[in-house]
Design a protein around this motif. Structure first.
Motif, PDB file in Angstrom:
ATOM      1  N   LEU A 120       0.822  -1.206   0.000  1.00  0.00           N
ATOM      2  CA  LEU A 120       0.000   0.000   0.000  1.00  0.00           C
ATOM      3  C   LEU A 120       0.855   1.254   0.000  1.00  0.00           C
ATOM      4  O   LEU A 120       0.503   2.262  -0.619  1.00  0.00           O
ATOM      5  N   VAL A 121       1.982   1.194   0.694  1.00  0.00           N
ATOM      6  CA  VAL A 121       2.876   2.351   0.719  1.00  0.00           C
ATOM      7  C   VAL A 121       3.482   2.601  -0.651  1.00  0.00           C
ATOM      8  O   VAL A 121       3.662   3.741  -1.080  1.00  0.00           O
ATOM      9  N   SER A 122       3.780   1.531  -1.390  1.00  0.00           N
ATOM     10  CA  SER A 122       4.457   1.671  -2.682  1.00  0.00           C
ATOM     11  C   SER A 122       3.505   1.998  -3.820  1.00  0.00           C
ATOM     12  O   SER A 122       3.931   2.480  -4.864  1.00  0.00           O
ATOM     13  N   VAL A 123       2.197   1.727  -3.658  1.00  0.00           N
ATOM     14  CA  VAL A 123       1.227   1.993  -4.727  1.00  0.00           C
ATOM     15  C   VAL A 123       1.014   3.500  -4.873  1.00  0.00           C
ATOM     16  O   VAL A 123       0.724   4.185  -3.892  1.00  0.00           O
ATOM     17  N   ASN A 124       1.175   4.001  -6.101  1.00  0.00           N
ATOM     18  CA  ASN A 124       1.010   5.438  -6.349  1.00  0.00           C
ATOM     19  C   ASN A 124      -0.442   5.755  -6.680  1.00  0.00           C
ATOM     20  O   ASN A 124      -0.764   6.366  -7.693  1.00  0.00           O
ATOM     21  N   ALA A 125      -1.342   5.311  -5.833  1.00  0.00           N
ATOM     22  CA  ALA A 125      -2.766   5.583  -5.990  1.00  0.00           C
ATOM     23  C   ALA A 125      -3.395   5.565  -4.607  1.00  0.00           C
ATOM     24  O   ALA A 125      -2.934   4.852  -3.710  1.00  0.00           O
ATOM     25  N   VAL A 126      -4.449   6.346  -4.446  1.00  0.00           N
ATOM     26  CA  VAL A 126      -5.129   6.436  -3.162  1.00  0.00           C
ATOM     27  C   VAL A 126      -6.271   5.421  -3.145  1.00  0.00           C
ATOM     28  O   VAL A 126      -7.205   5.516  -3.945  1.00  0.00           O
ATOM     29  N   LEU A 127      -6.200   4.453  -2.249  1.00  0.00           N
ATOM     30  CA  LEU A 127      -7.290   3.515  -2.039  1.00  0.00           C
ATOM     31  C   LEU A 127      -8.151   4.054  -0.897  1.00  0.00           C
ATOM     32  O   LEU A 127      -7.629   4.505   0.122  1.00  0.00           O
ATOM     33  N   TRP A 128      -9.467   4.011  -1.080  1.00  0.00           N
ATOM     34  CA  TRP A 128     -10.332   4.599  -0.068  1.00  0.00           C
ATOM     35  C   TRP A 128     -11.634   3.814   0.061  1.00  0.00           C
ATOM     36  O   TRP A 128     -12.013   3.059  -0.842  1.00  0.00           O
ATOM     37  N   ALA A 129     -12.296   3.997   1.187  1.00  0.00           N
ATOM     38  CA  ALA A 129     -13.601   3.378   1.423  1.00  0.00           C
ATOM     39  C   ALA A 129     -14.423   4.342   2.276  1.00  0.00           C
ATOM     40  O   ALA A 129     -13.913   4.940   3.226  1.00  0.00           O
ATOM     41  N   ILE A 130     -15.712   4.496   1.909  1.00  0.00           N
ATOM     42  CA  ILE A 130     -16.586   5.390   2.674  1.00  0.00           C
ATOM     43  C   ILE A 130     -17.912   4.701   2.963  1.00  0.00           C
ATOM     44  O   ILE A 130     -18.364   3.829   2.223  1.00  0.00           O
ATOM     45  N   ASP A 131     -18.500   5.076   4.079  1.00  0.00           N
ATOM     46  CA  ASP A 131     -19.876   4.715   4.401  1.00  0.00           C
ATOM     47  C   ASP A 131     -20.769   5.695   3.640  1.00  0.00           C
ATOM     48  O   ASP A 131     -20.744   6.892   3.911  1.00  0.00           O
ATOM     49  N   TRP A 132     -21.548   5.175   2.675  1.00  0.00           N
ATOM     50  CA  TRP A 132     -22.260   6.061   1.769  1.00  0.00           C
ATOM     51  C   TRP A 132     -23.281   6.937   2.496  1.00  0.00           C
ATOM     52  O   TRP A 132     -23.442   8.116   2.169  1.00  0.00           O
ATOM     53  N   GLU A 133     -23.985   6.396   3.458  1.00  0.00           N
ATOM     54  CA  GLU A 133     -25.030   7.157   4.129  1.00  0.00           C
ATOM     55  C   GLU A 133     -24.467   8.322   4.918  1.00  0.00           C
ATOM     56  O   GLU A 133     -24.981   9.436   4.867  1.00  0.00           O
ATOM     57  N   GLU A 191     -26.957  -3.692   6.704  1.00  0.00           N
ATOM     58  CA  GLU A 191     -25.610  -3.204   6.973  1.00  0.00           C
ATOM     59  C   GLU A 191     -25.334  -1.949   6.146  1.00  0.00           C
ATOM     60  O   GLU A 191     -25.968  -1.724   5.115  1.00  0.00           O
ATOM     61  N   PRO A 192     -24.403  -1.102   6.593  1.00  0.00           N
ATOM     62  CA  PRO A 192     -24.092   0.121   5.833  1.00  0.00           C
ATOM     63  C   PRO A 192     -23.623  -0.190   4.413  1.00  0.00           C
ATOM     64  O   PRO A 192     -22.964  -1.209   4.172  1.00  0.00           O
ATOM     65  N   LEU A 193     -23.982   0.697   3.472  1.00  0.00           N
ATOM     66  CA  LEU A 193     -23.520   0.572   2.091  1.00  0.00           C
ATOM     67  C   LEU A 193     -22.116   1.177   1.995  1.00  0.00           C
ATOM     68  O   LEU A 193     -21.931   2.363   2.272  1.00  0.00           O
ATOM     69  N   ILE A 194     -21.171   0.363   1.620  1.00  0.00           N
ATOM     70  CA  ILE A 194     -19.777   0.792   1.549  1.00  0.00           C
ATOM     71  C   ILE A 194     -19.382   0.990   0.092  1.00  0.00           C
ATOM     72  O   ILE A 194     -19.606   0.117  -0.748  1.00  0.00           O
ATOM     73  N   VAL A 195     -18.827   2.150  -0.220  1.00  0.00           N
ATOM     74  CA  VAL A 195     -18.297   2.438  -1.554  1.00  0.00           C
ATOM     75  C   VAL A 195     -16.779   2.506  -1.434  1.00  0.00           C
ATOM     76  O   VAL A 195     -16.243   3.190  -0.556  1.00  0.00           O
ATOM     77  N   VAL A 196     -16.114   1.750  -2.308  1.00  0.00           N
ATOM     78  CA  VAL A 196     -14.651   1.721  -2.298  1.00  0.00           C
ATOM     79  C   VAL A 196     -14.141   2.277  -3.623  1.00  0.00           C
ATOM     80  O   VAL A 196     -14.856   2.283  -4.633  1.00  0.00           O
ATOM     81  N   GLY A 197     -12.928   2.768  -3.623  1.00  0.00           N
ATOM     82  CA  GLY A 197     -12.397   3.336  -4.852  1.00  0.00           C
ATOM     83  C   GLY A 197     -10.890   3.441  -4.860  1.00  0.00           C
ATOM     84  O   GLY A 197     -10.209   3.138  -3.865  1.00  0.00           O
ATOM     85  N   MET A 198     -10.401   3.886  -6.010  1.00  0.00           N
ATOM     86  CA  MET A 198      -8.966   4.077  -6.192  1.00  0.00           C
ATOM     87  C   MET A 198      -8.767   5.330  -7.033  1.00  0.00           C
ATOM     88  O   MET A 198      -9.324   5.460  -8.122  1.00  0.00           O
ATOM     89  N   ALA A 199      -7.994   6.266  -6.521  1.00  0.00           N
ATOM     90  CA  ALA A 199      -7.711   7.521  -7.214  1.00  0.00           C
ATOM     91  C   ALA A 199      -6.237   7.545  -7.592  1.00  0.00           C
ATOM     92  O   ALA A 199      -5.369   7.504  -6.722  1.00  0.00           O
ATOM     93  N   GLU A 200      -5.991   7.618  -8.898  1.00  0.00           N
ATOM     94  CA  GLU A 200      -4.617   7.589  -9.411  1.00  0.00           C
ATOM     95  C   GLU A 200      -4.189   8.979  -9.862  1.00  0.00           C
ATOM     96  O   GLU A 200      -4.966   9.702 -10.492  1.00  0.00           O
ATOM     97  N   ASP A 201      -2.982   9.347  -9.539  1.00  0.00           N
ATOM     98  CA  ASP A 201      -2.421  10.636  -9.957  1.00  0.00           C
ATOM     99  C   ASP A 201      -2.009  10.539 -11.427  1.00  0.00           C
ATOM    100  O   ASP A 201      -1.104   9.792 -11.783  1.00  0.00           O
ATOM    101  N   ILE A 202      -2.704  11.304 -12.304  1.00  0.00           N
ATOM    102  CA  ILE A 202      -2.408  11.266 -13.743  1.00  0.00           C
ATOM    103  C   ILE A 202      -1.940  12.630 -14.232  1.00  0.00           C
ATOM    104  O   ILE A 202      -2.117  12.970 -15.392  1.00  0.00           O
ATOM    105  N   THR A 203      -1.352  13.413 -13.335  1.00  0.00           N
ATOM    106  CA  THR A 203      -0.970  14.778 -13.683  1.00  0.00           C
ATOM    107  C   THR A 203      -0.043  14.822 -14.888  1.00  0.00           C
ATOM    108  O   THR A 203      -0.267  15.595 -15.833  1.00  0.00           O
ATOM    109  N   GLU A 204       1.001  14.025 -14.876  1.00  0.00           N
ATOM    110  CA  GLU A 204       1.963  14.060 -15.985  1.00  0.00           C
ATOM    111  C   GLU A 204       1.293  13.657 -17.292  1.00  0.00           C
ATOM    112  O   GLU A 204       1.522  14.283 -18.335  1.00  0.00           O
ATOM    113  N   LYS A 205       0.472  12.626 -17.255  1.00  0.00           N
ATOM    114  CA  LYS A 205      -0.234  12.185 -18.462  1.00  0.00           C
ATOM    115  C   LYS A 205      -1.164  13.275 -18.970  1.00  0.00           C
ATOM    116  O   LYS A 205      -1.241  13.550 -20.175  1.00  0.00           O
TER     117      LYS A 205
END
Length: 333
Positions: free
Chosen positions: A49-62, A147-161
């Protein structure tokens, strides 16, 4: 005579291991091994996780509460992960104001689609840098009723591209010398403006400019000075025209402008002001100063105009009429 055997003291014998105790010992040893393996897996996951150049996240939608964010968040956003976990509004505060509505509405589509991929938006880091993200989000498939609705995602830095894409687009659409729209891009945008004006029933004006005696300028002062004339005329055009107007270099010494929503009288005023601005430009070459002028042809949208070509043709004819009548003037066609 009978000899009796001597009495020997009782020697305790070792008891065999009790089955329950052995099982407990084996269970403890197995549990210890599992703990060690789990710890190894956690350490491996943490390092990944430290080496991955993307933000992994999870939120409780409600509640929008951020349940998890990976270490890359602080590296890419330049903001505290602790603050984000404490208050989800930290994410909103980091999104570029021009992209905030899109970022929020596109995220909400995950409820309808189950997944939303390739959302691109800008963020502003804590030190003021603007970065581009490509965000993908999904509804957690292991949804349990109640149970709570969980949304997960991944945000990648594409600035250079993204910067590379923007630069390639700029090179493809911009005249290198004057930094104005090139001919192809200008007419693409002009045709779109024409279609919009026809659908909405609004005014539209087409202006054509040609530098007077430009060949003489090149012959007298050289092509480098001629290039300087072209650049400064382009700067004047961008300075005089309104926001939303189109301006481009469509030929060697020929420029054009499209003025959406501009009535004929106002368009004529714009053209005249532009002509005066250009005439006021002062050029100097080896101690000699000179000025330049432009001849302009102006055409406004009429009911019988079916294509942009008809405006262009009238503006072109009017511009040549301006040349014939002595140059340095605007003729409306």
């Amino acid at each position: 005579m009978v000899h009796e055997k001597p009495c020997l003291p009782d020697v305790p014998t070792a008891e065999p291991p009790r089955p329950a105790a052995a099982a407990t010992l084996l269970a403890l040893m197995h549990a210890q091994g599992e703990v060690e393996r789990l710890s190894e897996r956690e350490q491996l996951l943490s390092s990944l996780l430290v080496s991955v150049n993307a933000v992994l996240w999870a939120i409780d939608w409600e509640t929008r509460r951020v349940l998890y964010v990976s270490p890359a968040y602080e590296r890419i956003f330049g903001r505290s992960a602790g603050l984000l976990l404490a208050d989800h509004r930290e994410w909103r505060n980091s999104v570029h104001p021009e992209d905030l509505d899109y970022a929020e509405h596109s995220l909400a589509r995950v409820l309808e689609q189950g997944a939303v991929e390739d959302r691109e938006y800008r963020i502003i880091t804590a030190d003021g840098q603007i970065r581009w993200l490509c965000d993908k989000c999904y509804i957690n498939q292991q949804v349990v009723p109640g149970e709570p609705l969980i949304v997960v995602g991944m945000a990648e830095d594409i600035t250079e591209k993204k910067l590379l894409e923007l630069e390639l687009h700029r090179l493809a659409t911009t005249d290198v010398l004057t930094q104005s729209s090139n001919r192809r891009h200008f007419f693409e945008c002009a045709n779109q403006a024409f279609d919009n004006a026809c659908v909405q029933g609004t005014a539209l004006a087409f202006l054509l400019l040609d530098i007077d005696d430009f060949k003489d300028i090149n012959d007298t002062y050289g092509h480098l000075e001629g290039d300087q004339v072209l650049r400064r005329i382009a700067e004047s055009g961008r300075g005089v025209l309104r926001r939303g107007d189109l301006f481009g270099r469509i030929g060697g010494e020929e420029f054009a402008a499209v003025l959406p929503g501009c009535a004929p009288e106002m368009a004529l005023q714009v053209a005249e002001r532009l002509g005066k601005e250009i005439q006021a430009l002062l050029f100097s070459y080896e101690g000699r100063e000179f000025n330049v002028t432009v001849s302009q042809g102006l055409a406004s949208l009429r009911e019988d105009d079916s294509t942009l070509d008809s405006l262009f043709a009238r503006a072109d004819a009017a511009m040549y009429e301006a040349k014939r009548l002595g140059k340095n003037r605007v003729i409306a066609g």
